[in-house]
Design an enzyme around this catalytic site. Structure first.
Site, PDB file in Angstrom:
ATOM      1  N   ASN A  74       0.913  -0.997  -0.082  1.00  0.00           N
ATOM      2  CA  ASN A  74      -0.121   0.243  -0.111  1.00  0.00           C
ATOM      3  C   ASN A  74       1.022   1.322  -0.455  1.00  0.00           C
ATOM      4  OD1 ASN A  74      -1.849   1.913   0.543  1.00  0.00           O
ATOM      5  ND2 ASN A  74      -2.809   1.113   2.214  1.00  0.00           N
ATOM      6  N   LYS A 125       0.326   4.050  -0.455  1.00  0.00           N
ATOM      7  CA  LYS A 125      -0.473   5.427   0.723  1.00  0.00           C
ATOM      8  C   LYS A 125      -0.498   6.930  -0.334  1.00  0.00           C
ATOM      9  CE  LYS A 125      -0.144   2.885   5.060  1.00  0.00           C
ATOM     10  NZ  LYS A 125       0.042   3.255   5.683  1.00  0.00           N
ATOM     11  N   HIS A 166      -9.532   1.420   5.111  1.00  0.00           N
ATOM     12  CA  HIS A 166      -7.977   1.207   5.208  1.00  0.00           C
ATOM     13  C   HIS A 166      -8.178   2.162   7.086  1.00  0.00           C
ATOM     14  CE1 HIS A 166      -3.962   2.417   6.783  1.00  0.00           C
ATOM     15  NE2 HIS A 166      -3.615   1.880   6.542  1.00  0.00           N
ATOM     16  N   GLU A 196      -6.934   4.994   7.955  1.00  0.00           N
ATOM     17  CA  GLU A 196      -5.923   6.168   7.570  1.00  0.00           C
ATOM     18  C   GLU A 196      -7.908   6.714   7.290  1.00  0.00           C
ATOM     19  OE1 GLU A 196      -2.861   5.936   5.223  1.00  0.00           O
ATOM     20  OE2 GLU A 196      -2.000   5.254   7.455  1.00  0.00           O
ATOM     21  N   GLU A 255      -4.843  -4.733  11.029  1.00  0.00           N
ATOM     22  CA  GLU A 255      -3.757  -3.680  11.160  1.00  0.00           C
ATOM     23  C   GLU A 255      -4.264  -3.214  12.013  1.00  0.00           C
ATOM     24  OE1 GLU A 255      -2.039  -3.104   7.304  1.00  0.00           O
ATOM     25  OE2 GLU A 255      -3.724  -1.310   7.221  1.00  0.00           O
ATOM     26  N   GLY A 259       3.415   2.363  11.128  1.00  0.00           N
ATOM     27  CA  GLY A 259       3.965   3.186  10.526  1.00  0.00           C
ATOM     28  C   GLY A 259       4.361   3.629  12.493  1.00  0.00           C
TER      29      GLY A 259
HETATM   30  P1  13P Z   1       2.796   0.580   7.821  1.00  0.00           P
HETATM   31  O1  13P Z   1       4.023  -0.748   7.582  1.00  0.00           O
HETATM   32  O2  13P Z   1       4.216   1.250   7.031  1.00  0.00           O
HETATM   33  O3  13P Z   1       3.466   0.287   9.432  1.00  0.00           O
HETATM   34  O4  13P Z   1       1.995   0.722   7.021  1.00  0.00           O
HETATM   35  C1  13P Z   1       0.999  -0.477   7.316  1.00  0.00           C
HETATM   36  C2  13P Z   1      -0.225  -0.007   6.747  1.00  0.00           C
HETATM   37  O5  13P Z   1      -1.246   1.074   7.120  1.00  0.00           O
HETATM   38  C3  13P Z   1      -0.434  -1.162   5.389  1.00  0.00           C
HETATM   39  O6  13P Z   1      -1.575  -0.591   5.008  1.00  0.00           O
END
Ligand code: 13P
Length: 256
Positions: free
Chosen positions: A9, A11, A99, A101, A172, A178
């Site tokens: 992903n 982003k 997600h 976010e 997740e 992150g």
């Molecule tokens: P990270 O691997 O950067 O922690 O992000 C995970 C994520 O949100 C994948 O969708």
């Protein structure tokens, strides 16, 4: 035996030239994927054509193009939005839905995600459905109830055939995204086992044993192998580590 999947992903990262280079560099190195392994690039909308071209040139059946979101309506006055049909035309097979976010910054509810899921299934597309709890819920010890509600409210209206044919679940935990704080292998396995149990209770053994449940949240070259070795962890949804070939390739190889 379930398949394994690693989805990157990206982003809101990478420019056009970087997107092309990264995909080319990864595809050069992952010729040895087996038939039961899948790699999905979930890229910003603006890079879909670029990445689709690179995947098409590599002619690799185990590599798929994904998007990070879509709208639930077919078309209309939704300025700035993209429909499932538009994504499909670009060669997208997989779409990330829910997600954390999107839930946090764009206030997407379980009900809205249910509508998006229905739209994607109507387009015969694959949904990577994200769930996961914030830190305060984990600290209160109510993460199972929290995740169960997310799944029940957005997915459990589906028929067994639709769920099995179109849904991959990605767990997740928000506190791991992150942050560099990965769920321990026990925490990941425990939640994946719980999710599979929910599916078993609602839909039966056949579906529960086949559905893929990915882990996401600071999953990287160092910990992927250990995480993927858990019996109920079928791969990963990768953020930061998917942005460089040298960090994404070891995660792909951890499927072996
Ligand atoms: P990270 O691997 O950067 O922690 O992000 C995970 C994520 O949100 C994948 O969708």
């Amino acid at each position: 035996m379930r398949k394994k999947m690693v989805a990157g992903n990206w982003k809101m990262n990478l420019g056009m030239a970087e997107a092309k280079d990264l995909t080319e560099n990864i595809l050069k190195e992952c010729r040895s994927l087996s038939q039961d392994q899948l790699v999905v690039f979930c890229v910003p909308y603006i890079h879909l054509h670029t990445v689709a071209d690179v995947i098409a040139q590599a002619n690799h059946k185990q590599v798929k193009l994904g998007a990070q979101n879509c709208h639930d309506k077919q078309s209309g006055a939704y300025t700035g939005e993209i429909s499932a049909a538009m994504l499909k035309e670009c060669g997208v097979s997989h779409v990330i839905i829910g997600h954390s976010e999107r839930r946090q910054y764009f206030h997407e509810s379980n009900e809205f995600l249910k509508a998006k899921t229905n739209t994607l299934i109507a387009q015969s597309m694959q949904v990577i459905f994200c769930c996961g709890e914030p830190l305060e819920i984990r600290n209160a010890g109510t993460q199972n109830e929290y995740v169960a509600d997310q799944l029940k409210e957005s997915l459990f209206h589906l028929s067994a055939a639709d769920l099995q044919g179109h849904i991959t679940i990605a767990y997740e935990p928000i506190w791991a995204i992150g942050t560099g704080v990965t769920a321990t292998t026990e925490q990941a396995q425990e939640m994946h086992f719980f999710i599979r149990g929910l599916l078993r209770a609602q839909y039966g053994n056949d579906l529960a044993d086949k559905i893929l449940i990915l882990y996401g949240g600071s999953c990287n070259a160092q910990n992927a192998q250990e995480l993927f070795a858990n019996p109920d962890v079928d791969g990963g949804l990768i953020g930061g580590a998917a942005l460089k070939a040298e960090t994404f390739l070891p995660v792909i190889q951890a499927m072996n």
